[in-house]
Design an enzyme around this catalytic site. Structure first.
Site, mmCIF file in Angstrom:
data_model
loop_
_atom_site.group_PDB
_atom_site.id
_atom_site.type_symbol
_atom_site.label_atom_id
_atom_site.label_comp_id
_atom_site.label_asym_id
_atom_site.label_seq_id
_atom_site.Cartn_x
_atom_site.Cartn_y
_atom_site.Cartn_z
ATOM 1 N N ARG A 339 23.446 27.131 -17.173
ATOM 2 C CA ARG A 339 22.252 25.959 -17.043
ATOM 3 C C ARG A 339 21.163 26.835 -16.389
ATOM 4 N NH1 ARG A 339 25.997 23.271 -12.592
ATOM 5 N NH2 ARG A 339 25.651 24.535 -10.736
ATOM 6 N N GLU A 341 20.107 27.987 -13.829
ATOM 7 C CA GLU A 341 20.549 28.470 -12.421
ATOM 8 C C GLU A 341 21.146 29.931 -12.774
ATOM 9 O OE1 GLU A 341 22.945 26.994 -8.553
ATOM 10 O OE2 GLU A 341 22.900 25.825 -10.482
ATOM 11 N N TRP A 409 29.014 31.684 2.729
ATOM 12 C CA TRP A 409 27.924 32.093 1.863
ATOM 13 C C TRP A 409 27.346 33.410 2.420
ATOM 14 C CZ3 TRP A 409 29.834 27.628 1.255
ATOM 15 C CH2 TRP A 409 29.770 26.679 -0.251
ATOM 16 N N GLU A 621 33.430 23.873 -12.599
ATOM 17 C CA GLU A 621 32.662 23.804 -11.166
ATOM 18 C C GLU A 621 33.227 22.664 -10.455
ATOM 19 O OE1 GLU A 621 28.400 23.660 -9.355
ATOM 20 O OE2 GLU A 621 28.505 22.841 -11.404
#
Length: 745
Positions: A339, A341, A409, A621
């Site tokens: 996509r 991204e 992250w 996902e």
């Protein structure tokens, strides 16, 4: 580095539309004797495809890949000696594509994040028998012409017009090249891996639909003959919706290639883009003759790990994990490949790195990416951005706020190099990353609340917890402060162990003392008298156990509570990116192996195996990216190729098969298979820096377990309880079965 010494960056002057082709004719002198060597070094702000006399040089594609361009620009070297003939004229061309440098990036419509047009640089160095050297470098002597590529974009695709002529030559613009940015890549190039034929071809009212049977990353290769000027439109998608391409999950990415045929025999590959797809639709195919195949593209990673077991679904799930890793290693570790991204989200690789490092030799690939992480971290005052390279500069999830470190992250600065160190034993990985680890922790420790825990900042938390509404994936049942503090504790402990490995014992003690203070603050803030953790969710117990933040009987009580929650959920996975990778490990550590297997092998949604019944060939996902009724999940983020939730494969390797590094680089190995879940056999292997380690166990009807294994002579082997009477065999005994296992992916 000076391999491009004297070369400049060149760009088209605006007179050339589409992807520019830079051209330079040159002669190879005949009077200097034999040509001993010829090396072509190239780089680009964007993509570059070099060719000599119209034939592409090297096997790399999408070169030189994506880096933190402000600091690092990869230089790729090619041996072209065999391509040149003394006394002959040749033509060197450089095809330039937008790539990540000036194409679209991200889902917010950004274009030209780094620059508005591609630039390339090259230096051809020829060395002759008489010791002389002749060079050809990019400078004002080059020209730019039109290529057949009218438009190119990684998200939107490539428009290729094979009737297009070069046309007039135009002068180039010359830009100085800062040698401080130039780096030699330590990771592998992006290459073509294999070609896959369609398993079915179906006529549709608007064209022809091809099903390749596997969700993959790459492009189509057409060998086709049609009338001159005939137009083919190639569109791509991962799944079907109502028999048609499900393109909504691509969001704004068009994923569409257009080809105008020459009228002759055309062989076509759109090499300045890539797509994530299982299905492709070609408009206009009924009017031509030819063949179609899908070309799988990705970083050239060596496969080193295998897994197979008696449960065909679990073996298939592992295959899906492998394919998701392959699809998300196109130059950098990405979240998804299809996509608008395709970014280097740090949280995904933070949790998945141990799995990746078992399956493939990731050392060079991740060391290269970690160099980008350090460059972006330095540019952000120690903050590790959400994505690396940072294509979202200044963007924060909460509008109006400044971006800040986020747990898991940002912890990639610690967790990823540690995983590489465990698998490779290369101390340089830790030495390179230790300052980055410390900078990350130093920044986060300033963010702690007066209670001494990490709360109050924005956190992704247990991202995509299946109990969260599709439109709000951050709304997990677990408390974000709890998750953040647990993740921080794990990072502090790993940094202490890193300092110890590097001989920085005083610093190691300081980090351990800091971890102790955080453990106490966590207990005071988040544990009640019954050792229940705030929010009482599976993720907080799983991460609490594996992070080491719980002490004493709190560990066992957390494991017992986790088992209760898992059973109450019917052994379905009630956790997202932060918790799911650690559920089975936490249960196993606290004596709940049966629950770990029941969770892993569950078929009821949400579970790791439920997508298989819906045709999954990669990891999704969301647990329900494709719903039971065949409809696509309505959430904005619905990727069908996302490896994060496949991180449970690390437990499969370490526990179901039983292979763990007991010392970095498998200098010592723990073989501790833990049969369960009704499996009657399991086997796996990993090619370590010392050689092959492999294990197979079988359980008979009476419950007796037989274990065989192989390991290099110099590797010390520790055997767990089930392997106590294991038979050590020669590696050749595993050759046939492991070849079959590797072929599964």
């Amino acid at each position: 580095m000076n391999v491009l010494h004297g070369a400049h960056l060149i760009e088209a002057d605006g007179s050339v539309s589409g992807a520019p082709l830079f051209v330079r004719a040159f002669a190879v002198p005949a009077a200097r004797g034999a040509l001993e060597s010829a090396t072509l070094a190239v780089t680009a702000e964007g993509l570059v495809e070099p060719a000599i006399d119209g034939v592409v040089v090297g096997d790399a594609v999408l070169s030189p890949g994506w880096t933190a361009y402000h600091s690092r620009l990869r230089v790729i070297e090619h041996d072209v000696t065999s391509r040149l003939v003394p006394g002959s004229q040749h033509e060197l061309t450089l095809l330039a594509g937008n790539g990540w440098y000036c194409g679209r990036l991200g889902w917010m419509g950004a274009r030209g994040v780094y620059g508005d047009r591609p630039r390339v640089a090259a230096l051809l160095t020829m060395i002759f028998a008489d010791g002389s050297e002749v060079t050809v470098s990019t400078d004002q002597s080059w020209h730019s012409v039109c290529s057949p590529i009218v438009a190119d974009d990684l998200y939107d695709g490539e428009h290729l017009d094979l009737t297009r002529e070069r046309g007039t030559e135009h002068p180039v613009l010359v830009v100085p090249l800062d040698p401080a940015r130039l780096v030699t890549p330590v990771g592998p190039p992006i290459t073509r891996h294999e070609a896959i034929a369609p398993i079915s071809v179906t006529a549709t009212p608007t064209g022809t639909l091809f099903d390749f049977g596997q969700n993959l990353v790459g492009w189509l290769r057409l060998r086709v003959r049609g009338s001159r000027g005939h137009r083919l439109v190639l569109t791509h998608a991962e799944v079907l919706d109502g028999g048609e391409l499900a393109r909504r999950p691509l969001r704004s990415a068009r994923a569409e290639d257009t080809v105008i045929l020459s009228g002759g025999d055309d062989e076509i590959e759109p090499t300045l883009t890539f797509h994530g797809f299982r299905y492709a639709h070609i408009e206009g195919w009924a009017d031509v003759t030819g063949t179609v195949e899908a070309v799988v593209v990705g970083s050239d990673l060596a496969r080193i790990g295998t897994f197979a077991c008696s449960d065909a679904d679990l073996t298939r799930f592992h295959r899906n994990v492998v394919w998701s890793l392959r699809g998300n290693t196109v130059g950098i570790p990405t979240d998804c490949p299809q996509r608008d991204e395709r970014l280097g989200w740090t949280g995904d690789i933070a949790v998945f790195a141990p799995t990746a490092c078992y399956l493939f030799d990731m050392t060079g690939f991740l060391r290269d990416w970690l160099a980008d992480l350090r460059a972006e971290q330095k540019a952000n005052d120690g903050r590790v951005p959400y994505v690396v390279p940072d294509a979202l500069p200044g963007w924060a999830v909460v509008p109006g706020e400044e971006p800040e470190s986020v747990a898991i992250w940002s912890d990639a600065a610690v967790w990823v190099p540690w995983a590489v160190w465990e698998a490779s034993g290369e101390l340089a990985v830790l030495a390179e990353s230790y300052p980055s680890m410390c900078a990350h922790l130093d920044r986060v420790l300033t963010r702690l609340s007066p209670r001494g825990v990490w709360e109050g900042d924005f956190q992704f938390g247990d991202w995509l917890d299946p109990t969260a509404p599709p439109e709000n994936p951050i709304q997990a049942v677990s408390d974000p402060g709890v998750i953040a503090t647990e993740a921080l504790h794990r990072s502090i402990l790993l940094t202490a162990r890193t300092a110890e490995a590097l001989g920085r014992r005083e610093e190691a003690e300081n980090w351990r003392a800091r971890a102790a203070r955080l453990r106490q603050a966590f207990a005071d803030a988040y544990l009640d008298a019954d050792c229940r953790i705030l929010s009482d969710a599976p993720a907080v117990y799983a991460l609490g156990i594996v992070s080491g933040i719980l002490e004493g009987d709190a560990v066992q009580r957390a494991g017992d509570r986790l088992a209760e929650l898992v059973r109450a959920a019917g052994h379905r996975v009630i956790a997202g990116f932060a918790g799911a990778p650690y559920l089975c490990e936490a249960l196993t550590r606290t004596g709940h192996l049966d629950d770990a297997y029941a969770l892993l092998l569950g078929r009821d949604e949400p579970s790791w195996l439920s997508p298989l019944a819906r045709g999954a060939t990669t990891v999704w996902e969301r647990w329900d990216s494709l719903r039971a009724d065949g409809s696509v999940n309505p959430g904005e983020m619905t990727s069908f190729n996302h490896y994060a939730l496949g991180a449970v494969a690390d437990w499969m390797h370490r526990t179901a098969v039983g292979i763990s590094p007991a010392a970095p680089g498998y200098a010592r190995v723990l073989l501790d298979p833990r049969p369960g879940g009704g499996l009657t056999w399991a086997r796996g292997s990993v090619r370590t820096p010392h050689g092959l380690v492999a294990v197979q166990w079988e359980q008979d009807a009476a419950g007796s377990v037989t274990v065989t294994y192989c390991a290099p002579d110099e590797v010390e082997v520790e055997l767990g309880p089930a392997a106590g009477a294991a038979e050590r065999v020669d590696a050749s005994a595993f050759a046939e079965m492991l070849a079959a296992d590797a072929a599964l992916a």
